[in-house]
Design a protein around this motif. Structure first.
Motif, PDB file in Angstrom:
ATOM      1  N   ALA A  38       0.858  -1.183   0.000  1.00 56.53           N
ATOM      2  CA  ALA A  38       0.000   0.000   0.000  1.00 56.53           C
ATOM      3  C   ALA A  38       0.889   1.225   0.000  1.00 56.53           C
ATOM      4  O   ALA A  38       2.015   1.210   0.516  1.00 56.53           O
ATOM      5  N   LEU A  39       0.409   2.288  -0.611  1.00 54.42           N
ATOM      6  CA  LEU A  39       1.136   3.556  -0.546  1.00 54.42           C
ATOM      7  C   LEU A  39       1.196   4.000   0.908  1.00 54.42           C
ATOM      8  O   LEU A  39       0.196   3.945   1.633  1.00 54.42           O
ATOM      9  N   ILE A  40       2.358   4.434   1.348  1.00 52.70           N
ATOM     10  CA  ILE A  40       2.518   4.798   2.753  1.00 52.70           C
ATOM     11  C   ILE A  40       1.599   5.957   3.137  1.00 52.70           C
ATOM     12  O   ILE A  40       1.173   6.075   4.295  1.00 52.70           O
ATOM     13  N   ALA A  41       1.233   6.768   2.163  1.00 56.57           N
ATOM     14  CA  ALA A  41       0.341   7.896   2.433  1.00 56.57           C
ATOM     15  C   ALA A  41      -1.079   7.447   2.744  1.00 56.57           C
ATOM     16  O   ALA A  41      -1.871   8.214   3.300  1.00 56.57           O
ATOM     17  N   THR A  42      -1.417   6.205   2.360  1.00 59.54           N
ATOM     18  CA  THR A  42      -2.776   5.704   2.630  1.00 59.54           C
ATOM     19  C   THR A  42      -2.845   4.933   3.950  1.00 59.54           C
ATOM     20  O   THR A  42      -3.919   4.459   4.323  1.00 59.54           O
ATOM     21  N   VAL A  43      -1.726   4.790   4.635  1.00 59.23           N
ATOM     22  CA  VAL A  43      -1.678   4.071   5.915  1.00 59.23           C
ATOM     23  C   VAL A  43      -1.597   5.092   7.034  1.00 59.23           C
ATOM     24  O   VAL A  43      -0.749   5.999   7.002  1.00 59.23           O
ATOM     25  N   HIS A  44      -2.457   4.944   8.031  1.00 62.80           N
ATOM     26  CA  HIS A  44      -2.558   5.945   9.093  1.00 62.80           C
ATOM     27  C   HIS A  44      -2.421   5.292  10.466  1.00 62.80           C
ATOM     28  O   HIS A  44      -2.877   4.161  10.671  1.00 62.80           O
ATOM     29  N   PRO A  45      -1.838   5.992  11.418  1.00 67.43           N
ATOM     30  CA  PRO A  45      -1.746   5.447  12.776  1.00 67.43           C
ATOM     31  C   PRO A  45      -3.122   5.344  13.415  1.00 67.43           C
ATOM     32  O   PRO A  45      -4.028   6.112  13.089  1.00 67.43           O
ATOM     33  N   ASN A  46      -3.267   4.400  14.317  1.00 68.91           N
ATOM     34  CA  ASN A  46      -4.514   4.223  15.049  1.00 68.91           C
ATOM     35  C   ASN A  46      -4.525   5.192  16.233  1.00 68.91           C
ATOM     36  O   ASN A  46      -3.651   5.113  17.098  1.00 68.91           O
ATOM     37  N   PRO A  47      -5.470   6.123  16.298  1.00 63.02           N
ATOM     38  CA  PRO A  47      -5.494   7.086  17.407  1.00 63.02           C
ATOM     39  C   PRO A  47      -5.697   6.420  18.763  1.00 63.02           C
ATOM     40  O   PRO A  47      -5.431   7.021  19.802  1.00 63.02           O
ATOM     41  N   ARG A  48      -6.131   5.154  18.766  1.00 63.37           N
ATOM     42  CA  ARG A  48      -6.349   4.430  20.020  1.00 63.37           C
ATOM     43  C   ARG A  48      -5.161   3.545  20.378  1.00 63.37           C
ATOM     44  O   ARG A  48      -5.222   2.825  21.375  1.00 63.37           O
ATOM     45  N   PRO A  74       5.665  -7.049   7.236  1.00 64.64           N
ATOM     46  CA  PRO A  74       4.507  -6.217   6.863  1.00 64.64           C
ATOM     47  C   PRO A  74       3.925  -5.484   8.064  1.00 64.64           C
ATOM     48  O   PRO A  74       4.048  -5.921   9.211  1.00 64.64           O
ATOM     49  N   ILE A  75       3.275  -4.375   7.777  1.00 65.16           N
ATOM     50  CA  ILE A  75       2.523  -3.641   8.782  1.00 65.16           C
ATOM     51  C   ILE A  75       1.107  -4.215   8.804  1.00 65.16           C
ATOM     52  O   ILE A  75       0.479  -4.363   7.748  1.00 65.16           O
ATOM     53  N   VAL A  76       0.632  -4.575   9.959  1.00 65.12           N
ATOM     54  CA  VAL A  76      -0.705  -5.170  10.085  1.00 65.12           C
ATOM     55  C   VAL A  76      -1.722  -4.039  10.182  1.00 65.12           C
ATOM     56  O   VAL A  76      -1.612  -3.161  11.039  1.00 65.12           O
ATOM     57  N   VAL A  77      -2.698  -4.053   9.288  1.00 62.29           N
ATOM     58  CA  VAL A  77      -3.659  -2.954   9.192  1.00 62.29           C
ATOM     59  C   VAL A  77      -5.078  -3.499   9.082  1.00 62.29           C
ATOM     60  O   VAL A  77      -5.294  -4.691   8.879  1.00 62.29           O
ATOM     61  N   ARG A  78      -6.019  -2.599   9.196  1.00 61.24           N
ATOM     62  CA  ARG A  78      -7.420  -2.889   8.881  1.00 61.24           C
ATOM     63  C   ARG A  78      -7.933  -1.761   8.007  1.00 61.24           C
ATOM     64  O   ARG A  78      -7.325  -0.669   7.962  1.00 61.24           O
ATOM     65  N   PRO A  79      -9.045  -1.956   7.283  1.00 57.48           N
ATOM     66  CA  PRO A  79      -9.598  -0.849   6.495  1.00 57.48           C
ATOM     67  C   PRO A  79      -9.915   0.332   7.403  1.00 57.48           C
ATOM     68  O   PRO A  79     -10.470   0.155   8.491  1.00 57.48           O
ATOM     69  N   LYS A  80      -9.564   1.522   6.978  1.00 57.44           N
ATOM     70  CA  LYS A  80      -9.838   2.712   7.787  1.00 57.44           C
ATOM     71  C   LYS A  80     -11.342   2.990   7.769  1.00 57.44           C
ATOM     72  O   LYS A  80     -11.934   3.105   6.694  1.00 57.44           O
ATOM     73  N   PRO A  81     -11.971   3.054   8.943  1.00 54.37           N
ATOM     74  CA  PRO A  81     -13.422   3.254   8.981  1.00 54.37           C
ATOM     75  C   PRO A  81     -13.858   4.476   8.186  1.00 54.37           C
ATOM     76  O   PRO A  81     -13.293   5.560   8.310  1.00 54.37           O
ATOM     77  N   THR A  83     -13.383   5.392   5.260  1.00 56.50           N
ATOM     78  CA  THR A  83     -12.457   5.976   4.287  1.00 56.50           C
ATOM     79  C   THR A  83     -12.008   4.883   3.313  1.00 56.50           C
ATOM     80  O   THR A  83     -11.123   4.093   3.626  1.00 56.50           O
ATOM     81  N   PRO A  84     -12.617   4.801   2.146  1.00 61.02           N
ATOM     82  CA  PRO A  84     -12.278   3.752   1.184  1.00 61.02           C
ATOM     83  C   PRO A  84     -10.816   3.811   0.748  1.00 61.02           C
ATOM     84  O   PRO A  84     -10.239   4.893   0.604  1.00 61.02           O
ATOM     85  N   ASP A  85     -10.228   2.638   0.576  1.00 62.11           N
ATOM     86  CA  ASP A  85      -8.868   2.492   0.032  1.00 62.11           C
ATOM     87  C   ASP A  85      -7.795   3.089   0.941  1.00 62.11           C
ATOM     88  O   ASP A  85      -6.685   3.385   0.480  1.00 62.11           O
ATOM     89  N   GLU A  86      -8.109   3.293   2.210  1.00 62.98           N
ATOM     90  CA  GLU A  86      -7.097   3.712   3.166  1.00 62.98           C
ATOM     91  C   GLU A  86      -7.128   2.757   4.358  1.00 62.98           C
ATOM     92  O   GLU A  86      -8.093   2.014   4.559  1.00 62.98           O
ATOM     93  N   PHE A  87      -6.050   2.786   5.146  1.00 59.09           N
ATOM     94  CA  PHE A  87      -5.875   1.758   6.166  1.00 59.09           C
ATOM     95  C   PHE A  87      -5.471   2.369   7.509  1.00 59.09           C
ATOM     96  O   PHE A  87      -4.859   3.433   7.562  1.00 59.09           O
ATOM     97  N   GLU A  88      -5.807   1.642   8.571  1.00 59.67           N
ATOM     98  CA  GLU A  88      -5.461   2.048   9.930  1.00 59.67           C
ATOM     99  C   GLU A  88      -4.562   0.967  10.539  1.00 59.67           C
ATOM    100  O   GLU A  88      -4.854  -0.219  10.433  1.00 59.67           O
ATOM    101  N   ILE A  89      -3.495   1.385  11.172  1.00 61.69           N
ATOM    102  CA  ILE A  89      -2.505   0.440  11.685  1.00 61.69           C
ATOM    103  C   ILE A  89      -3.028  -0.284  12.922  1.00 61.69           C
ATOM    104  O   ILE A  89      -3.562   0.339  13.846  1.00 61.69           O
ATOM    105  N   ILE A  90      -2.858  -1.599  12.940  1.00 59.51           N
ATOM    106  CA  ILE A  90      -3.114  -2.407  14.137  1.00 59.51           C
ATOM    107  C   ILE A  90      -1.794  -2.652  14.865  1.00 59.51           C
ATOM    108  O   ILE A  90      -1.689  -2.476  16.074  1.00 59.51           O
ATOM    109  N   ALA A  91      -0.788  -3.061  14.133  1.00 60.14           N
ATOM    110  CA  ALA A  91       0.535  -3.317  14.712  1.00 60.14           C
ATOM    111  C   ALA A  91       1.592  -2.930  13.684  1.00 60.14           C
ATOM    112  O   ALA A  91       1.478  -3.267  12.506  1.00 60.14           O
ATOM    113  N   THR A 110      -0.390  -6.435   5.867  1.00 56.89           N
ATOM    114  CA  THR A 110      -1.270  -7.579   6.028  1.00 56.89           C
ATOM    115  C   THR A 110      -2.604  -7.033   6.504  1.00 56.89           C
ATOM    116  O   THR A 110      -2.668  -6.342   7.523  1.00 56.89           O
ATOM    117  N   LEU A 111      -3.658  -7.322   5.747  1.00 51.91           N
ATOM    118  CA  LEU A 111      -4.958  -6.709   6.001  1.00 51.91           C
ATOM    119  C   LEU A 111      -5.848  -7.647   6.808  1.00 51.91           C
ATOM    120  O   LEU A 111      -6.023  -8.818   6.465  1.00 51.91           O
TER     121      LEU A 111
END
Length: 291
Positions: A38-48, A74-81, A83-91, A110-111
């Motif tokens: 994924a483009l690094i710009a589409t991956v975001h830190p989890n505020p929680r 890999p960075i473990v992510v989930r779909p960003k609530p 926000t289509p085609d962007e991701f939120e970091i889990i780990a 890893t999604l």
């Protein structure tokens, strides 16, 4: 909110990625996809994310490694609530931050399809097992699971793979004044030092003394105990103890592995005080008394 049976996540995220589709893990299990990018710009830190502190020196070292060898894990992510085609970091937020420093524009991911609760659980488990959280971050993460998702301390202990005593002791750190929490956050005090100060009259003052003198946890406990002992209490006068009393305190302390304080009144009555520093020591004492 209906109570849900706790799921033991203490094995770590690596194990979970292999068998995430086990039925008890979620109502509609979804196996993780194979690693993708994924483009690094589409991956975001989890505020929680419970982890808030990231060492600049460690990030720079990791960034240098990424420049030389790429981002292997890999960075473990989930779909960003919402926000289509962007991701939120889990780990993997530390790796994500280092990749930015390294000038990487695309990262392996890893999604996972997980809820807010599951994302927070996984983040806490992964950080705790990697010792990435400072004690205050850990306590705030536990508090979030309890307050937002209705966990009991016992259920939380099962979920994260820690003892209930560990969870209780960690949550007690939130009782400290903010200034003492800052010392804990920055590593000037350990969790052991901080626990010794929780029930004292002036924890901020004692924390400054412990830091200035470089006291060990045991010495900090003694300092805390001494600070809470008035000269006269319940008819007992503070006076120099005779050698026999000191020897008996030492003998009982060696047998129990705890601090013993024997106090005499003028009329011959007195008290024997057994001092423990945490719930684990109290549990050990109870077991010995039962025997």
């Amino acid at each position: 909110m209906a109570a849900e049976p706790p799921r033991r996540l203490g094995r770590g995220l690596d194990a979970l990625l292999q068998d995430y589709a086990v039925p008890e893990m979620q109502e509609a299990p979804v196996a993780p996809q194979k690693p993708q990018t994924a483009l690094i710009a589409t991956v975001h830190p989890n505020p929680r994310n419970p982890r808030r502190e990231f060492s600049g020196e460690e990030l720079e070292d990791l960034a240098a490694s990424i420049r030389a060898h790429g981002l292997v894990q890999p960075i473990v992510v989930r779909p960003k609530p919402d926000t289509p085609d962007e991701f939120e970091i889990i780990a993997g937020e530390r790796r994500w931050r280092a990749a930015q420093r390294a000038g990487i524009h695309e990262v392996p991911i890893t999604l996972l399809e997980v809820s807010d609760r599951e994302a927070l659980e996984l983040a806490i488990v992964e950080n705790v097992q990697r010792s990435d959280l400072n004690p205050l971050e850990e306590s705030l993460g536990y508090q979030a699971l309890i307050e937002e998702f209705g966990y009991s301390q016992g259920d939380l202990a099962d979920v994260i793979g820690k003892s209930r005593v560990h969870v209780t002791n960690t949550l007690r750190l939130l009782k400290l004044p903010e200034k003492v929490r800052d010392h804990l956050r920055t590593g000037k005090l350990t969790a052991g030092h901080a626990r010794a100060l929780i029930n004292t009259v002036d924890p901020e003052k004692l924390a400054e003394i412990a830091i200035a003198k470089g006291l060990s946890v045991r010495d900090t406990e003694k300092l805390a105990q001494k600070s809470d002992e008035p000269d006269v209490k319940s008819g007992m006068r503070s006076r120099e103890k005779d050698p026999d009393t000191v020897a008996l305190e030492r003998e009982l302390g060696d047998r129990l592995g705890l601090l013993i304080d024997i106090r005499h009144k003028a009329d011959g009555k007195g008290e024997v005080r057994i001092k423990y520093r945490d719930l684990e020591q109290l549990d050990m004492l109870c077991q010995k008394l039962k025997v």
